[in-house]
Scaffold this active site. Structure first.
Site, PDB file in Angstrom:
ATOM      1  CG  HIS A  95      19.938  42.467  14.199  1.00 25.70           C
ATOM      2  ND1 HIS A  95      21.252  42.137  14.434  1.00 25.70           N
ATOM      3  CD2 HIS A  95      19.947  43.718  13.689  1.00 25.70           C
ATOM      4  CE1 HIS A  95      22.023  43.155  14.079  1.00 25.70           C
ATOM      5  NE2 HIS A  95      21.255  44.123  13.629  1.00 25.70           N
ATOM      6  CB  ILE A 115      25.062  33.956  18.567  1.00 23.38           C
ATOM      7  CG1 ILE A 115      26.493  33.397  18.459  1.00 23.38           C
ATOM      8  CG2 ILE A 115      24.220  33.128  19.538  1.00 23.38           C
ATOM      9  CD1 ILE A 115      27.244  33.327  19.766  1.00 23.38           C
TER      10      ILE A 115
HETATM   11  C1  DLZ Z   1      24.580  43.971  15.796  1.00 26.27           C
HETATM   12  C2  DLZ Z   1      25.097  42.573  15.788  1.00 26.27           C
HETATM   13  C3  DLZ Z   1      24.486  41.571  16.553  1.00 26.27           C
HETATM   14  C4  DLZ Z   1      23.285  41.833  17.406  1.00 26.27           C
HETATM   15  N1  DLZ Z   1      24.970  40.321  16.592  1.00 26.27           N
HETATM   16  C5  DLZ Z   1      26.068  40.031  15.847  1.00 26.27           C
HETATM   17  C6  DLZ Z   1      26.601  38.710  15.867  1.00 26.27           C
HETATM   18  O1  DLZ Z   1      26.148  37.797  16.575  1.00 26.27           O
HETATM   19  N2  DLZ Z   1      27.689  38.458  15.083  1.00 26.27           N
HETATM   20  C7  DLZ Z   1      28.266  39.422  14.273  1.00 26.27           C
HETATM   21  O2  DLZ Z   1      29.250  39.117  13.579  1.00 26.27           O
HETATM   22  N3  DLZ Z   1      27.782  40.676  14.262  1.00 26.27           N
HETATM   23  C8  DLZ Z   1      26.711  41.009  15.011  1.00 26.27           C
HETATM   24  N4  DLZ Z   1      26.218  42.280  15.016  1.00 26.27           N
HETATM   25  C9  DLZ Z   1      26.954  43.336  14.264  1.00 26.27           C
HETATM   26  C10 DLZ Z   1      26.564  43.428  12.768  1.00 26.27           C
HETATM   27  O3  DLZ Z   1      27.162  42.368  12.029  1.00 26.27           O
HETATM   28  C11 DLZ Z   1      27.068  44.759  12.178  1.00 26.27           C
HETATM   29  O4  DLZ Z   1      28.438  44.924  12.462  1.00 26.27           O
HETATM   30  C12 DLZ Z   1      26.311  45.962  12.724  1.00 26.27           C
HETATM   31  O5  DLZ Z   1      24.920  45.802  12.519  1.00 26.27           O
HETATM   32  C13 DLZ Z   1      26.769  47.281  12.055  1.00 26.27           C
HETATM   33  O6  DLZ Z   1      26.548  47.228  10.651  1.00 26.27           O
END
Ligand code: DLZ
Length: 160
Positions: free
Chosen positions: A95, A89
Site C-alpha cells: 500500500h 509511514i
Molecule cells: C490508508 C492509508 C494508510 C494505510 N496509511 C497512510 C499513511 O501513512 N499516510 C497517509 O497520509 N495516508 C494513509 N492512508 C490513507 C490514504 O492516503 C488515502 O487517504 C486512502 O487510501 C483513501 O483514498
C-alpha cells in the site's frame, strides 16, 4: 544526499516573500507529524516576509488525496505556489508504495501541467521515529524545506 546527511531546516537565504501567496494542502493522517511540518512551513513563509492572510490551508483525508486537493487549490485559490504536506509511514503491505508513487507523480504532473510550483512536502519514513526525526527532530523539519522550496520557485518563475 539523504536527509540524514542534510538538515532539512537549513534553508540559507530566502527571497522576499512579502508579495507572494501560498496554498498549503495537508493530509489528516499522522497528524502529530503533519501538524509539526505545517508549523515549520508557516513559520518559514512568515520569516521570509509572507503575511498570514496570504497563506491558505486546506485539509485532505490522506496523502493519496494531496494531488487532487492541490489541483483544486491551483484552480481556485490562484496562489503563487501550492505546498503539499503529508506523512506516509511504511506498513506491512505494498500500500505504501502505491500511495507514495501516486502522490509523487500526481504532484509532479500538476506542477508541470499548470506551471505553478507544487511542492512535495511529504515524508515517506519506514517508521514513526524516522518521521519524528524529520518533523522538527534531529534531521530538521521537512515543512521548513518545503516552504523554502516554494519561495525559491515562485522567485524563479517571476524571473522568467
Ligand atoms: C490508508 C492509508 C494508510 C494505510 N496509511 C497512510 C499513511 O501513512 N499516510 C497517509 O497520509 N495516508 C494513509 N492512508 C490513507 C490514504 O492516503 C488515502 O487517504 C486512502 O487510501 C483513501 O483514498
Amino acid at each position: 544526499m539523504s536527509s540524514a546527511q542534510h538538515n532539512l531546516s537549513e534553508t540559507g537565504h530566502l527571497p522576499d516573500a512579502s508579495r507572494m501567496s501560498f496554498s498549503v494542502i495537508i493530509s489528516e493522517w499522522n497528524p502529530e507529524i503533519t501538524e509539526a511540518l505545517y508549523r515549520g512551513c508557516v513559520e518559514t513563509l512568515i520569516a521570509a516576509g509572507c503575511t498570514k492572510e496570504h497563506i491558505t490551508r486546506h485539509d485532505v483525508p490522506g496523502s493519496f488525496e494531496l494531488p487532487l486537493g492541490a489541483k483544486m487549490a491551483v484552480e481556485n485559490d490562484k496562489s503563487d505556489a501550492v505546498i503539499c504536506i503529508g506523512c506516509v509511514i511504511q506498513g506491512e503491505t505494498r500500500h505504501f508504495d502505491f500511495i507514495c508513487d501516486a502522490v509523487a507523480n500526481g504532484i509532479m504532473t500538476l506542477g508541470l501541467n499548470s506551471g505553478i510550483p507544487v511542492i512535495f512536502g511529504v515524508l515517506t519514513p519506514q517508521n514513526q521515529q524516522q518521521a519524528i526525526d524529520r518533523a522538527g527532530g534531529k534531521h530538521g523539519n521537512k515543512g521548513i524545506e518545503a516552504a523554502a522550496t516554494a519561495v525559491k520557485m515562485v522567485e524563479l518563475r517571476r524571473k522568467f
